[in-house]
Motif scaffolding. Sequence first.
Motif, short mmCIF file in Angstrom:
data_model
loop_
_atom_site.label_atom_id
_atom_site.label_comp_id
_atom_site.label_asym_id
_atom_site.label_seq_id
_atom_site.Cartn_x
_atom_site.Cartn_y
_atom_site.Cartn_z
N VAL A 132 -1.69 -4.74 -0.19
CA VAL A 132 -1.62 -3.45 -0.54
C VAL A 132 -2.02 -2.73 0.81
O VAL A 132 -1.24 -1.60 1.03
N LEU A 135 -0.21 -2.12 3.72
CA LEU A 135 1.65 -1.76 3.22
C LEU A 135 1.74 -0.60 4.13
O LEU A 135 2.27 -0.10 4.58
N GLY A 136 0.18 0.24 3.94
CA GLY A 136 0.36 1.44 4.72
C GLY A 136 0.67 2.21 6.01
O GLY A 136 0.97 2.65 6.05
N CYS A 138 3.07 -0.31 7.74
CA CYS A 138 4.14 -0.64 7.87
C CYS A 138 5.49 -0.14 7.29
O CYS A 138 5.10 0.89 7.06
N PHE A 140 9.37 0.09 6.51
CA PHE A 140 10.38 -0.57 6.05
C PHE A 140 11.61 -0.59 6.16
O PHE A 140 11.84 0.58 6.74
N CYS A 158 11.75 -6.60 1.60
CA CYS A 158 11.20 -5.46 0.30
C CYS A 158 11.49 -3.99 1.17
O CYS A 158 11.36 -3.72 1.81
N ASN A 160 11.51 -1.30 -0.49
CA ASN A 160 9.89 0.09 0.09
C ASN A 160 8.79 -0.48 -0.69
O ASN A 160 8.17 -1.74 -0.75
N ARG A 161 7.81 0.11 -0.83
CA ARG A 161 6.48 -0.14 -1.02
C ARG A 161 6.16 -0.97 -2.49
O ARG A 161 5.19 -1.88 -2.96
N LYS A 162 6.71 -0.32 -3.67
CA LYS A 162 6.94 -0.51 -4.42
C LYS A 162 7.48 -1.80 -5.03
O LYS A 162 6.30 -2.60 -5.66
N GLU A 165 4.31 -4.67 -3.34
CA GLU A 165 3.27 -4.25 -4.06
C GLU A 165 3.57 -5.04 -5.05
O GLU A 165 2.85 -6.59 -4.91
#
Length: 426
Positions: A132, A135-136, A138, A140, A158, A160-162, A165
């Motif tokens: 997780v 992801l900071g 990355c 998208f 994916c 977006n981050r949500k 996750e």
Amino acid sequence: MNVVIIGSGGREHALALAISKSKLLNKLFCLPGNPGTKNICENIEITPNDFTKILTFSKSNDIDLVIIGPEQPLVDGLSDYLRENNINVFGPSSSAAQIESSKSFAKSLMIRSGVPTASYKEFNSNEFKEAVDYLGNCHFPIVIKADGLASGKGVFICDNRKQAEQIIYEISVDKIFGNAGEKFLIEEFMIGEEASVFAITDGEDFITLPAAQDHKRIGDNDTGKNTGGMGAYAPAPLISEIIEKEIQNKIIKPILHQLKSEGYPFVGCLYAGLMITSEGPKVVEFNCRFGDPETQVVLPILEGDVLKLLFSAATGKIDKESVRYSGGCSVCVVAASKGYPDKFEKGFEISGLDIDDPEVIVYHAGTKEINGKILTNGGRVLGVTSVLKYNNLIEAREKAYNAIKKINFKNIYYRNDIALKAIKFL
Ligand code: AMP
Ligand code: GLY
């Protein structure tokens, strides 16, 4: 030669049809086969996971070559077992088949051999927090993939981050893929057009067959869920001669060399799933076998002797002159059961199968025969395929769609846009 084909899908029907034309062939068996292969060879009720029965059958029928269609028996070591018992096999060892069964294995192999692919980072299922945090960094969209075999369901794009996750949580904490999700990858999203290329290899030397394009999503315009493949065409005009050479020299050659030098020579069909990006072809994935439905369009546009090709590769020295591109083209539209790739019903009678056109082949995939009637028996039911002796994908597409309109069963579903991309490209 006496030959066994292992499997029961459209791919195996296409292999059986191509091999049935060989002058070298004496007897052809399909284990277990389907109602389509029954018309070309002898179906034997032995399943691909019954290794002992396959060996006994091969010994008692003087089998000269076993061709393994699906990935699972390859991954489970069927080739190794048969080879240890002196049977010739077309299909890689279970160690070499890791190129499909472990995305982590395939990726690290690509890095070691300098094969172009999406950049990535690998995590263990106990590294939820680390993944997780990653992801900071990355941009998208990104792609998350379970390491192991997941019947085509282990890949998530994916936006977006949500979303990312959530997927990481499902893989690493909920363990929706069980062992197949013990490791997972977060990968760069590549932009481009996809193509599938089969390399037939004896472990060292190889030839590539005409490139195909699959249609993986369930819905028109590539929408909805991923499937095993809803249709295909070949040759893919996207793959120019220059790109083909690049695929051979920058992808197939180095990966085969790396596999061999690490002690896992790959004998069989290496399937390269490619993204043709602005920077050239890059690998999306490798499979350790012929693709389905791509095989249904690639084999019919070959001239020569497919059995000679596969036998020579399986026995140590590939005969690169045994087949060549015919100059033709082919379009396959998959007739599926509505609901696939999720829940669907089966057992419906299929009508209209007797299409009287030498330029149409109806490959069986998920069918069964009961009292002389052919019934639906799977998600992907038929591969309705046109084959022309000249390269005109517009005509081939029309022919395949005219044929599929004559076929019917309850809940029939097919995509309406197979091969449209090629026609737009042209
Ligand atoms: P795979 O099972 O690895 O072939 O992935 C299934 C599908 O997801 C592929 O056919 C692509 O359409 C898509 N895909 C997988 N990896 C990537 C990637 N790195 N970039 C873009 N699309 C991808
Ligand atoms: N058509 C995709 C595959 O065979 O994996």
